[in-house]
Design an enzyme around this catalytic site. Structure first.
Site, PDB file in Angstrom:
ATOM      1  N   ASP A  10     -11.487  -8.051 -18.798  1.00 42.35           N
ATOM      2  CA  ASP A  10     -11.360  -7.621 -17.503  1.00 42.35           C
ATOM      3  C   ASP A  10      -9.884  -8.285 -17.076  1.00 42.35           C
ATOM      4  OD1 ASP A  10     -11.562  -6.442 -14.946  1.00 42.35           O
ATOM      5  OD2 ASP A  10     -12.428  -8.181 -14.237  1.00 42.35           O
ATOM      6  N   LEU A  11      -9.243  -8.051 -15.863  1.00 42.52           N
ATOM      7  CA  LEU A  11      -8.203  -8.721 -15.586  1.00 42.52           C
ATOM      8  C   LEU A  11      -8.307  -9.768 -14.397  1.00 42.52           C
ATOM      9  CD1 LEU A  11      -5.149  -9.099 -15.895  1.00 42.52           C
ATOM     10  CD2 LEU A  11      -4.604  -7.409 -14.265  1.00 42.52           C
ATOM     11  N   ASP A  12      -8.487  -9.232 -13.165  1.00 43.91           N
ATOM     12  CA  ASP A  12      -8.735  -9.724 -11.938  1.00 43.91           C
ATOM     13  C   ASP A  12      -9.879 -10.829 -11.981  1.00 43.91           C
ATOM     14  OD1 ASP A  12      -6.317  -8.621 -11.075  1.00 43.91           O
ATOM     15  OD2 ASP A  12      -7.388  -7.141 -10.120  1.00 43.91           O
ATOM     16  N   THR A  18      -5.794 -13.399  -9.501  1.00 37.94           N
ATOM     17  CA  THR A  18      -5.230 -12.288  -8.437  1.00 37.94           C
ATOM     18  C   THR A  18      -6.422 -11.863  -7.518  1.00 37.94           C
ATOM     19  OG1 THR A  18      -5.489 -10.525 -10.068  1.00 37.94           O
ATOM     20  CG2 THR A  18      -3.368 -11.603  -9.878  1.00 37.94           C
ATOM     21  N   LYS A  46     -15.441  -6.422  -6.159  1.00 37.27           N
ATOM     22  CA  LYS A  46     -15.203  -6.825  -7.573  1.00 37.27           C
ATOM     23  C   LYS A  46     -15.477  -5.535  -8.781  1.00 37.27           C
ATOM     24  CE  LYS A  46     -15.344 -11.716  -7.529  1.00 37.27           C
ATOM     25  NZ  LYS A  46     -15.830 -13.066  -8.134  1.00 37.27           N
ATOM     26  N   GLY A  47     -14.258  -5.336  -9.219  1.00 38.88           N
ATOM     27  CA  GLY A  47     -14.613  -4.320 -10.459  1.00 38.88           C
ATOM     28  C   GLY A  47     -14.496  -3.044  -9.957  1.00 38.88           C
ATOM     29  N   ARG A  50      -9.708   1.112  -5.948  1.00 37.09           N
ATOM     30  CA  ARG A  50      -9.064   0.905  -4.550  1.00 37.09           C
ATOM     31  C   ARG A  50      -9.806   1.798  -3.519  1.00 37.09           C
ATOM     32  NH1 ARG A  50      -2.951   1.876  -4.764  1.00 37.09           N
ATOM     33  NH2 ARG A  50      -3.362   0.822  -6.699  1.00 37.09           N
ATOM     34  N   SER A 115      -9.358  -2.775 -17.487  1.00 35.46           N
ATOM     35  CA  SER A 115      -9.437  -3.182 -16.019  1.00 35.46           C
ATOM     36  C   SER A 115      -9.314  -1.958 -15.154  1.00 35.46           C
ATOM     37  CB  SER A 115      -8.194  -4.210 -15.833  1.00 35.46           C
ATOM     38  OG  SER A 115      -7.976  -4.414 -14.419  1.00 35.46           O
ATOM     39  N   ALA A 116      -9.767  -2.073 -13.871  1.00 33.36           N
ATOM     40  CA  ALA A 116      -9.777  -1.122 -12.873  1.00 33.36           C
ATOM     41  C   ALA A 116      -8.213  -1.142 -12.052  1.00 33.36           C
ATOM     42  CB  ALA A 116     -10.765  -1.094 -11.953  1.00 33.36           C
ATOM     43  N   SER A 117      -7.574  -2.243 -12.301  1.00 34.77           N
ATOM     44  CA  SER A 117      -6.150  -2.485 -11.852  1.00 34.77           C
ATOM     45  C   SER A 117      -5.346  -1.605 -12.309  1.00 34.77           C
ATOM     46  CB  SER A 117      -5.722  -3.936 -11.816  1.00 34.77           C
ATOM     47  OG  SER A 117      -4.344  -4.106 -11.655  1.00 34.77           O
ATOM     48  N   ASN A 119      -2.124  -2.275 -11.573  1.00 36.96           N
ATOM     49  CA  ASN A 119      -0.919  -2.840 -11.725  1.00 36.96           C
ATOM     50  C   ASN A 119      -1.299  -3.924 -13.079  1.00 36.96           C
ATOM     51  OD1 ASN A 119       0.228  -2.339  -9.289  1.00 36.96           O
ATOM     52  ND2 ASN A 119      -1.735  -3.159  -8.214  1.00 36.96           N
ATOM     53  N   LYS A 146     -16.070   1.474 -13.000  1.00 35.14           N
ATOM     54  CA  LYS A 146     -17.357   0.584 -13.245  1.00 35.14           C
ATOM     55  C   LYS A 146     -18.200   0.580 -12.269  1.00 35.14           C
ATOM     56  CE  LYS A 146     -14.021  -2.615 -15.470  1.00 35.14           C
ATOM     57  NZ  LYS A 146     -13.328  -3.812 -15.494  1.00 35.14           N
ATOM     58  N   GLU A 170     -16.224 -10.315 -18.525  1.00 39.51           N
ATOM     59  CA  GLU A 170     -16.180  -9.671 -17.025  1.00 39.51           C
ATOM     60  C   GLU A 170     -16.559 -10.820 -15.849  1.00 39.51           C
ATOM     61  OE1 GLU A 170     -15.860  -7.556 -14.764  1.00 39.51           O
ATOM     62  OE2 GLU A 170     -14.994  -5.691 -15.762  1.00 39.51           O
ATOM     63  N   ASP A 171     -16.222 -10.611 -14.677  1.00 39.38           N
ATOM     64  CA  ASP A 171     -16.798 -11.464 -13.617  1.00 39.38           C
ATOM     65  C   ASP A 171     -17.239 -10.652 -12.338  1.00 39.38           C
ATOM     66  OD1 ASP A 171     -14.390 -10.141 -12.485  1.00 39.38           O
ATOM     67  OD2 ASP A 171     -13.995 -11.556 -11.082  1.00 39.38           O
TER      68      ASP A 171
END
Length: 219
Positions: A10-12, A18, A46-47, A50, A115-117, A119, A146, A170-171
């Site tokens: 995952d990213l964020d 971020t 989280k995860g 938007r 990632s869901a991002s 960006n 997710k 994952e976080d």
């Protein structure tokens, strides 16, 4: 014997810090709506996509807005978030992450972002680590958020590696659940009380040892 596995990140909050920028951007939207939005409330996002994140904030404040206003807030939130990323550099990479990416690269393992991002690519470019990733699957590439495992399954598919030979870092609770649904090994990064459904849990990447990674590869 081929022990190549898919390591999906995952990213964020996992690779880069971020999450704080998402919080600040959403908090500004919430203030405009006279909704009190706290760090504890932010855990619910989280995860999450938007669109769903905005719905959660509206539900927290028991506020209803038109679809046109929703669209406006979604654009406004993203613009606010992106403004924080302008000066982003390698210092945003969380402790221990680079070491693990380098270890996996040295061992010729499959490395993917899930990632869901929307960006993800510019963030990876700004932090200088985009070349570590063989595959990038982000919010532009999937339709289901997710805990639906679509993002992770697609990453494994693009790496041409069986989901059962995949490991997810994952976080978020939703991300851990998605990994578990996909029958992948789930590694939680964060608090054990929150991520207790994960197969393995570490406070951060500095606690992850080469031996742990080697064990995952050899399984």
């Amino acid at each position: 014997m081929n022990n190549k596995k898919a390591f999906i990140f995952d990213l964020d909050g996992v690779i880069v810090d971020t999450a704080k920028y998402h919080f600040l951007a959403w908090q500004k939207i919430a203030q405009e709506l006279n909704i009190n939005f706290t760090h504890e409330d932010n855990e619910l996002l989280k995860g999450v996509s938007r669109v769903r994140s905005l719905d959660i904030i509206l539900e927290l404040g028991n506020v209803t807005v038109s679809q046109a206003d929703k669209d406006k807030f979604l654009i406004q939130k993203n613009e606010e978030y992106l403004s924080y990323l302008v000066d982003m550099d390698e210092s945003e990479i969380l402790p221990g992450v680079f070491k693990i990416l380098q270890l996996l690269k040295d061992k010729n393992q499959g490395i993917a972002l899930g990632s869901a991002s929307k960006n993800a690519r510019p963030i990876l470019e700004k932090t200088g680590i985009i070349n570590y990733f063989d595959v990038i699957v982000d919010g532009n590439d999937v339709t289901n958020a997710k805990p639906d495992p679509e993002v992770f399954l697609k990453a494994a598919q693009l790496l041409n590696i069986d989901p059962k030979n995949s490991i997810v870092f994952e976080d978020s609770v939703a991300g851990i659940q998605a990994a578990n649904i996909a029958e992948m090994v789930s590694v939680g990064i964060g608090e054990e009380t929150i991520l207790h459904e994960a197969d393995h849990i570490f406070k951060d990447f500095t606690q992850i040892t080469p031996d742990f990674i080697n064990d995952l590869i050899s399984q």
